[in-house]
Design a protein around this motif. Structure first.
Motif, PDB file in Angstrom:
ATOM      1  N   PHE A 151     -30.401  26.975 -24.053  1.00 16.35           N
ATOM      2  CA  PHE A 151     -31.382  26.063 -24.636  1.00 16.35           C
ATOM      3  C   PHE A 151     -31.983  26.729 -25.877  1.00 16.35           C
ATOM      4  CE2 PHE A 151     -35.679  24.262 -24.983  1.00 16.35           C
ATOM      5  CZ  PHE A 151     -35.394  22.912 -24.941  1.00 16.35           C
ATOM      6  N   PHE A 202     -41.161  20.230 -24.356  1.00 14.52           N
ATOM      7  CA  PHE A 202     -39.959  19.597 -23.825  1.00 14.52           C
ATOM      8  C   PHE A 202     -40.113  19.373 -22.316  1.00 14.52           C
ATOM      9  CE2 PHE A 202     -35.864  20.213 -21.715  1.00 14.52           C
ATOM     10  CZ  PHE A 202     -35.236  19.073 -22.175  1.00 14.52           C
ATOM     11  N   ARG A 206     -41.487  13.057 -22.215  1.00 15.87           N
ATOM     12  CA  ARG A 206     -41.535  11.727 -21.604  1.00 15.87           C
ATOM     13  C   ARG A 206     -40.499  11.554 -20.514  1.00 15.87           C
ATOM     14  NH1 ARG A 206     -40.999   8.511 -27.068  1.00 15.87           N
ATOM     15  NH2 ARG A 206     -39.815  10.415 -27.364  1.00 15.87           N
ATOM     16  N   PHE A 207     -39.277  11.990 -20.819  1.00 15.34           N
ATOM     17  CA  PHE A 207     -38.202  11.729 -19.881  1.00 15.34           C
ATOM     18  C   PHE A 207     -38.413  12.487 -18.576  1.00 15.34           C
ATOM     19  CE2 PHE A 207     -33.706  12.385 -18.466  1.00 15.34           C
ATOM     20  CZ  PHE A 207     -33.529  11.083 -18.053  1.00 15.34           C
ATOM     21  N   LEU A 210     -40.958  10.856 -16.627  1.00 14.23           N
ATOM     22  CA  LEU A 210     -40.401   9.620 -16.095  1.00 14.23           C
ATOM     23  C   LEU A 210     -39.538   9.877 -14.865  1.00 14.23           C
ATOM     24  CD1 LEU A 210     -40.725   6.825 -17.299  1.00 14.23           C
ATOM     25  CD2 LEU A 210     -38.467   7.086 -18.308  1.00 14.23           C
ATOM     26  N   GLY A 225     -36.882  -0.993 -18.461  1.00 14.70           N
ATOM     27  CA  GLY A 225     -36.451   0.029 -19.424  1.00 14.70           C
ATOM     28  C   GLY A 225     -35.758   1.183 -18.746  1.00 14.70           C
ATOM     29  N   LEU A 228     -32.378   0.345 -17.423  1.00 17.10           N
ATOM     30  CA  LEU A 228     -31.365   0.374 -18.477  1.00 17.10           C
ATOM     31  C   LEU A 228     -30.908   1.806 -18.749  1.00 17.10           C
ATOM     32  CD1 LEU A 228     -32.459  -1.967 -21.429  1.00 17.10           C
ATOM     33  CD2 LEU A 228     -30.261  -1.913 -20.239  1.00 17.10           C
ATOM     34  N   VAL A 229     -31.905   2.676 -18.797  1.00 12.38           N
ATOM     35  CA  VAL A 229     -31.642   4.074 -19.126  1.00 12.38           C
ATOM     36  C   VAL A 229     -30.756   4.724 -18.078  1.00 12.38           C
ATOM     37  CG1 VAL A 229     -32.692   6.345 -19.286  1.00 12.38           C
ATOM     38  CG2 VAL A 229     -33.727   4.418 -20.471  1.00 12.38           C
ATOM     39  N   ALA A 232     -27.322   3.339 -18.164  1.00  8.24           N
ATOM     40  CA  ALA A 232     -26.504   3.874 -19.260  1.00  8.24           C
ATOM     41  C   ALA A 232     -26.024   5.281 -18.942  1.00  8.24           C
ATOM     42  CB  ALA A 232     -27.303   3.871 -20.559  1.00  8.24           C
TER      43      ALA A 232
ATOM     44  N   ALA B 105     -30.215  -0.825 -25.011  1.00 11.54           N
ATOM     45  CA  ALA B 105     -30.362   0.347 -24.145  1.00 11.54           C
ATOM     46  C   ALA B 105     -30.408   1.620 -24.983  1.00 11.54           C
ATOM     47  CB  ALA B 105     -29.207   0.419 -23.151  1.00 11.54           C
ATOM     48  N   ALA B 108     -33.804   2.045 -26.013  1.00 12.97           N
ATOM     49  CA  ALA B 108     -34.630   2.424 -24.865  1.00 12.97           C
ATOM     50  C   ALA B 108     -34.434   3.905 -24.547  1.00 12.97           C
ATOM     51  CB  ALA B 108     -34.275   1.566 -23.647  1.00 12.97           C
ATOM     52  N   LEU B 109     -33.176   4.336 -24.652  1.00 16.09           N
ATOM     53  CA  LEU B 109     -32.896   5.753 -24.378  1.00 16.09           C
ATOM     54  C   LEU B 109     -33.747   6.634 -25.270  1.00 16.09           C
ATOM     55  CD1 LEU B 109     -29.000   5.729 -24.199  1.00 16.09           C
ATOM     56  CD2 LEU B 109     -30.572   6.142 -22.316  1.00 16.09           C
ATOM     57  N   ASP B 110     -33.806   6.230 -26.523  1.00 14.72           N
ATOM     58  CA  ASP B 110     -34.554   7.021 -27.468  1.00 14.72           C
ATOM     59  C   ASP B 110     -36.034   7.007 -27.109  1.00 14.72           C
ATOM     60  OD1 ASP B 110     -34.708   8.669 -29.583  1.00 14.72           O
ATOM     61  OD2 ASP B 110     -34.786   7.089 -31.096  1.00 14.72           O
ATOM     62  N   ARG B 111     -36.516   5.806 -26.752  1.00 11.69           N
ATOM     63  CA  ARG B 111     -37.940   5.649 -26.464  1.00 11.69           C
ATOM     64  C   ARG B 111     -38.349   6.473 -25.241  1.00 11.69           C
ATOM     65  NH1 ARG B 111     -40.163   1.213 -24.073  1.00 11.69           N
ATOM     66  NH2 ARG B 111     -38.259   0.018 -24.349  1.00 11.69           N
ATOM     67  N   PHE B 112     -37.450   6.572 -24.285  1.00 15.50           N
ATOM     68  CA  PHE B 112     -37.793   7.310 -23.073  1.00 15.50           C
ATOM     69  C   PHE B 112     -37.536   8.812 -23.201  1.00 15.50           C
ATOM     70  CE2 PHE B 112     -37.462   3.081 -21.162  1.00 15.50           C
ATOM     71  CZ  PHE B 112     -38.648   3.061 -20.474  1.00 15.50           C
ATOM     72  N   GLY B 113     -37.137   9.232 -24.397  1.00 14.36           N
ATOM     73  CA  GLY B 113     -36.907  10.667 -24.582  1.00 14.36           C
ATOM     74  C   GLY B 113     -35.571  11.133 -24.026  1.00 14.36           C
ATOM     75  N   VAL B 114     -34.704  10.174 -23.643  1.00  9.42           N
ATOM     76  CA  VAL B 114     -33.422  10.579 -23.066  1.00  9.42           C
ATOM     77  C   VAL B 114     -32.523  11.203 -24.126  1.00  9.42           C
ATOM     78  CG1 VAL B 114     -31.333   9.791 -21.917  1.00  9.42           C
ATOM     79  CG2 VAL B 114     -33.530   8.796 -21.343  1.00  9.42           C
ATOM     80  N   GLU B 116     -33.401  12.986 -26.670  1.00  8.80           N
ATOM     81  CA  GLU B 116     -33.813  14.377 -26.824  1.00  8.80           C
ATOM     82  C   GLU B 116     -33.306  15.209 -25.644  1.00  8.80           C
ATOM     83  OE1 GLU B 116     -37.837  15.274 -26.053  1.00  8.80           O
ATOM     84  OE2 GLU B 116     -37.771  17.220 -27.066  1.00  8.80           O
ATOM     85  N   PHE B 117     -33.478  14.629 -24.458  1.00  6.67           N
ATOM     86  CA  PHE B 117     -33.077  15.340 -23.248  1.00  6.67           C
ATOM     87  C   PHE B 117     -31.576  15.627 -23.249  1.00  6.67           C
ATOM     88  CE2 PHE B 117     -32.007  15.965 -18.877  1.00  6.67           C
ATOM     89  CZ  PHE B 117     -33.077  16.715 -18.408  1.00  6.67           C
ATOM     90  N   THR B 120     -30.436  18.217 -25.805  1.00  8.13           N
ATOM     91  CA  THR B 120     -30.890  19.598 -25.748  1.00  8.13           C
ATOM     92  C   THR B 120     -30.473  20.299 -24.467  1.00  8.13           C
ATOM     93  OG1 THR B 120     -33.029  18.788 -25.003  1.00  8.13           O
ATOM     94  CG2 THR B 120     -32.866  19.451 -27.291  1.00  8.13           C
TER      95      THR B 120
END
Ligand SMILES: Nc1ncnc2c1ncn2[C@@H]1O[C@H](COP(=O)(O)OP(=O)(O)OP(=O)(O)O)[C@@H](O)[C@H]1O
Ligand SMILES: [Mg+2]
Lengths: 409, 334
Positions: A151, A202, A206-207, A210, A225, A228-229, A232, B105, B108-114, B116-117, B120
Motif C-alpha cells: 500500500f 483511507f 467512506r467505503f 459502509l 446504491g 449496485l456497488v 458490480a 453503478a 455510485a462506485l466512485d461516490r461510495f469510495g469503492v 479509491e478502495f 489502492t
C-alpha cells in the motif's frame, strides 16, 4: 575543495560561515554538520528527500560520524543497498537495532543500526493489539497482505511507527542520545509526512465505513446504491472477494484505533526543537524541486529544518579555464593540426584534456544554476555540497569519507 | 542501421530509480516514430515525468499529441508521438464503462469510495488496471471506437524491483480473484506480455549497485517468462581520451610539457596550476572510467544486446531527447 571563480561576489546571509563559491553559488549559508551532530540538544535527525538521491548513505554517514565524535547513535535505514547493509552488519532483518562493528569508540560513542522491515513492523502491531485468533485471521487476509506490503504509504507509516518505538525505548532506558532516520524512497519527499495521514483517512474512508455498517446495523444501510456497488464488485471480482473484504474491514476497526493515536504522537515529536530535518537532493531539477516543496512544507508545519545536502555533485574543476575557452582551444588545436616536429606536443592528448575540462565546467555551471534557482526561492537554507565519490562509498571507510565531505560541504 | 526489435509492439522501459527510465522511454518513442510510424508513450506512476520531459502541461487521461518523431536520414517524414498518463481511477471507470456499461453503478462506485478502495488496496487491481490500459492501447479492438492505432507503444514502467510483479498480473490477482472475467482478461494480457511482441528493456548506469540490480532483474524476468529486451547503459562518460592516454593519466604520467606546449601554441596562457589541474582531472576521469570498464564487462556478460547513451553535460531538453533518439536508432534500439 578549491574555489576558482567569481570569489568577489560572495556575501553572507544568515549565520554560519560561507563556503567556497564554486560549491555555493550566490549567497548560501554553509550547513555546519559537525555543529549539528555535536549539539546534545539534537535528538533526532531525519534525512528526507525524493528517491535515489542518497538519503540512506547520507543517514549512515551522519550516524557514523556522530558516533565517532562521541554520540550514542542508532540509525534506522530503509532499503539500504546490499553493500551498505553488509558493511553495517544489518543484513539480517530482525527489526531491532544491532551494534555496528568496526567503529572507532575513542570518543566514547556507539553506533547501532537497523533496517526497517515494514511488514514485520505492521504484523507486530497487529499481534500486539488483537487476540491471537483474530490476529491470525487478519494476517492471512489478502487485503491485509496488500496493506502491509505494498500500500502506498505503509512504509512511511511504519518508519514513523518504528521511530516512535525507538524513541520511547531510548527515553525509557537511555540507550541512545541521537536517532538518525532515513526515509522511504518515495517519489515525493512529502510522502513521509503525508502518508500516515493518508493511511488513516483511507481506513476512515467512506467505503470502509459502509462495509462496516451492515455488520453493525443490519441491512439499514443496504441502500439501492450499495446494492449496485456490491453487485458490480461481485460481477467483476467474484463473491469470495466480498467475504474477504468484510473480514478485513471488521478487523481493521478493532486494531487501528491505537495506531492513529501513536502516529499523531510521532508527528508531534517531529515538530519538537530537538528534531532536525536534513533535506537531501541530487543536483537535478526534479530532486531540487522536491527539496523545495519539502522545505516549504516543513516551514508550514513548523518542523525544524537543519539544512539542505546537495549530494553527488559534479567534481570541482582545478584549472581557471571556462568551458567556452576550453572548447575554443580544442577547435584551434584541431585547425592547427599536428604538433610541430621540433618540439613537444600531442594534440589528441591536449584536446582530450580540454574536452574533459569543458565537460566538467558545463556540468558545474548547470548544477550551480539549479542551486541558484533553489536559493532564490528559499534564501538562507544552510547547504552542504557533497561531490560524487569516484568509488561507491559503501564500506565504513567510504561512509567516513562521505561524512568528512558532508562536514566540509 | 535497422532495428533489433522489428516485431516488438510494446517496449517496456524499466531500470533502477533515477538511472533514466523516463528519459529513455521518451527518446525511444521519438526514435520509433520515424518513417511515418505513430507511437504512444505511457506513464503509470502518477508523476507527470513525461510532461516535464517534453515541457508541456500535466497530461490528462487522454492520448495527447506531444511531439513529432525523429526525422530519418532518408528524409522521409516522421510520424507522431502521443503521450498518455494512466491513472488507475480513470482506468477503472473507463474499463467499467467499456465492458460492463456500468454507467450509473460506475458513478455510485466512485461516490461510495469503492474506486479509491479498489485502486489502492484490492490485491493486484491497481496494476491490472494500469497494465490493462497499456494492453488496450497495443491491442486496440472495436470497443474503443475512433481510437488511434499505434505502430508501437512505449511504457515508462515501474523500477526493476517491481517490474515482474507489475507485468505478472494474473499471478498478482490470484490472491483476489481465482475465476471471473477480470482473471481471464488478465490471462489474455499475459499472453501479450510473454510474447515476442513485447520487450522489457532495462536502463542502468555503470555503477555497481545498478548493474547488480539489472542482472537480478534479467534473471527474474526470465524466470517469469517475460521477454528481456536490451540493456540501455545511460549516463556514460564521454571517451575524451584514447585508451593509452587514459592509462598514463591514471598513473599520473602524462607528458605535461607536451600539453603546455600545445596550449601555448593555440594561445592559451598556461600556468603550472592549469596544467596540473588538467592532469588531475584526467586522473580522476581515468579512475572513473576504469570503474565503468569493470561494470561494462559485467553488462556485456549478461547476454543481451546493449546500447549506450552518453552523459550530456548540459542536461536534458527537447534537443537532447532527439540526440539520444538518433543514437538509439544508430545503435538499433529504435
Ligand atoms: N543521458 C543523459 N544525459 C544527461 N542527463 C541525463 C541523461 N539521462 C538522464 N538524465 C537526467 O537524469 C535525471 C534522471 O533521469 P530520469 O528522470 O529519466 O530517470 P528515471 O529513471 O525516470 O527516474 P525515476 O526513477 O525517478 O522515475 C534527470 O534529471 C535527467 O534529465
Ligand atoms: Mg521516471
Amino acid at each position: 575543495m578549491s574555489t576558482t571563480q567569481g570569489a568577489g561576489r560572495a556575501t553572507t546571509r544568515g549565520k554560519g560561515r560561507v563556503g567556497p563559491l564554486a560549491a555555493h553559488p550566490g549567497t548560501t549559508t554553509r550547513l555546519d554538520v559537525d555543529a549539528l551532530i555535536d549539539d546534545p540538544a539534537t535528538g533526532i535527525i531525519v534525512c528526507c528527500g525524493s528517491g535515489g538521491v542518497g538519503k540512506t548513505t547520507t543517514s549512515a554517514a551522519l550516524a557514523l560520524r556522530a558516533a565517532e565524535r562521541g554520540r550514542k547513535v542508532v540509525v534506522l535505514t530503509i532499503d539500504p543497498a546490499r553493500r551498505l547493509a553488509q558493511s553495517m552488519g544489518i543484513e539480517a532483518l530482525d527489526n531491532t537495532p544491532r551494534p555496528v562493528a568496526g567503529i572507532d569508540p575513542a570518543a566514547g560513542g556507539s553506533l547501532d543500526a537497523m533496517m526497517l522491515d515494514m511488514k514485520s513492523t505492521f504484523d507486530e502491531v497487529v499481534l500486539s493489539q488483537a487476540s491471537p485468533e483474530k490476529a491470525k485471521q487478519i494476517l492471512e487476509n489478502p487485503f491485509y497482505i496488500v496493506l502491509s506490503t505494498s500500500f502506498a504509504g505503509t512504509q512511511e507509516y511504519m518508519a514513523m511507527e518504528k521511530l516512535g518505538q525507538i524513541h520511547a525505548d531510548a527515553q525509557e532506558r537511555g540507550t541512545y542520545d541521537l536517532i538518525v532516520v532515513d526515509t522511504p524512497p518515495s517519489r515525493s519527499a512529502l510522502d513521509f509526512l503525508d502518508a500516515p495521514e493518508r493511511l488513516s483517512s483511507f481506513l476512515d474512508g467512506r467505503f470502509i465505513r459502509l462495509m462496516l455498517a451492515p455488520a453493525k446495523g443490519p441491512a439499514r444501510l443496504m441502500t439501492a446504491g450499495l446494492g449496485l456497488v456490491t453487485g458490480a464488485l461481485t460481477k467483476v471480482l467474484g463473491a469470495q472477494v466480498l467475504t474477504d473484504l468484510q473480514t478485513f474491514v471488521a478487523a481493521i476497526d478493532t486494531v487501528f484505533g491505537g495506531f492513529r493515536v501513536r502516529a499523531q504522537k510521532t508527528y508531534a515529536l517531529l515538530q519538537d526543537p530537538s528534531t532536525a530535518f536534513v533535506v537531501v537532493a541530487a543536483p537535478e531539477p526534479d530532486a531540487l524541486r522536491e527539496a523545495a516543496y519539502f522545505v516549504e512544507r516543513l516551514e508550514g508545519d513548523r518542523m525544524p529544518l537543519a539544512g539542505l545536502v546537495v549530494n553527488r555533485a559534479g567534481p570541482q574543476p582545478r584549472g581557471k579555464l571556462s568551458a567556452e575557452e576550453a572548447s575554443a582551444a580544442v577547435q584551434r588545436l584541431e585547425a592547427a593540426g599536428d604538433a610541430p616536429a621540433d618540439g613537444p606536443g600531442d594534440p589528441t592528448l591536449t584536446a582530450g584534456l580540454l574536452r574533459l575540462h569543458a565537460d566538467r565546467m558545463t556540468t558545474l555551471a548547470r548544477e550551480a544554476q539549479l542551486r541558484a534557482r533553489f536559493e532564490a526561492g528559499h534564501p538562507g537554507v544552510p547547504t552542504a555540497v557533497v561531490p560524487a565519490l569516484a568509488r561507491d562509498g559503501h564500506g565504513l571507510g567510504g561512509l567516513r569519507r562521505v561524512g568528512e565531505l558532508l562536514a566540509d560541504g | 542501421m535497422s532495428s533489433d526489435w522489428p516485431r516488438v509492439r510494446l517496449h517496456v522501459v524499466t531500470g533502477k530509480g533515477g538511472t533514466g527510465k523516463t528519459t529513455v522511454a521518451a527518446s525511444l518513442a521519438l526514435a520509433l516514430a520515424s518513417h511515418g510510424k505513430n507511437v504512444l508513450v505511457c506513464e503509470v506512476e502518477g508523476r507527470q515525468g513525461l510532461a516535464r520531459m517534453f515541457d508541456v502541461d500535466p497530461l490528462p487521461y487522454a492520448e495527447t499529441r506531444i511531439a513529432t518523431g525523429l526525422r530519418g536520414p532518408d528524409g522521409k517524414p516522421p510520424g507522431t508521438v502521443h503521450a498518455l498518463h494512466i491513472d488507475p481511477e480513470s482506468a477503472l471507470l473507463e474499463y467499467l464503462a467499456m465492458y460492463y456499461r456500468l454507467g450509473r453503478a460506475g458513478k455510485a462506485l466512485d461516490r461510495f469510495g469503492v474506486v479509491e478502495f479498489a485502486t489502492t488496496i484490492a490485491p493486484g487491481v491497481r496494476d491490472v488496471l494500469l497494465t490493462g490500459k497499456v494492453f488496450e492501447a497495443v491491442q486496440r479492438n472495436s470497443r474503443n471506437k475512433g481510437a488511434i492505432e499505434y505502430d508501437a507503444v512505449v511504457l515508462d514502467a515501474p523500477p526493476t524491483g517491481r517490474i515482474v510483479q507489475f507485468l505478472n498480473v494474473s499471478d498478482e490477482l490470484a490472491g483476489l480473484a481465482k475465476v471471473g472475467p477480470i482473471k481471464s482478461q488478465a490471462d489474455t494480457m499475459m499472453t501479450l506480455f510473454r510474447s515476442p511482441r513485447t520487450a522489457v528493456h532495462l536502463v542502468t548506469v555503470l555503477e555497481e549497485m545498478p548493474v547488480q540490480e539489472t542482472a537480478d532483474g534479467i534473471a527474474e524476468l526470465r524466470a517469469a517468462g517475460l521477454p528481456v529486451g536490451g540493456v540501455v547503459v545511460n549516463l556514460v562518460r564521454p571517451r575524451a581520451l584514447p585508451d593509452e592516454t587514459l592509462a598514463l593519466a591514471g598513473a599520473g604520467k602524462l607528458d605535461k610539457e607536451a600539453v603546455r606546449a600545445d596550449l601555448e601554441r593555440v594561445g592559451v596562457s598556461t600556468t603550472k596550476a592549469l596544467v596540473d589541474g588538467l592532469a588531475a582531472e584526467a586522473r580522476d576521469h581515468a579512475e572513473r572510467r576504469a570503474l565503468e570498464e569493470s561494470q561494462r564487462a559485467l553488462v556485456q556478460q549478461m547476454g543481451v544486446p546493449t546500447y549506450e547513451l552518453e552523459r550530456l553535460a548540459g542536461g536534458i531538453d527537447m534537443g537532447a531527447l532527439y540526440d539520444l533518439a538518433a543514437t538509439m536508432r544508430d545503435q538499433g534500439l529504435g
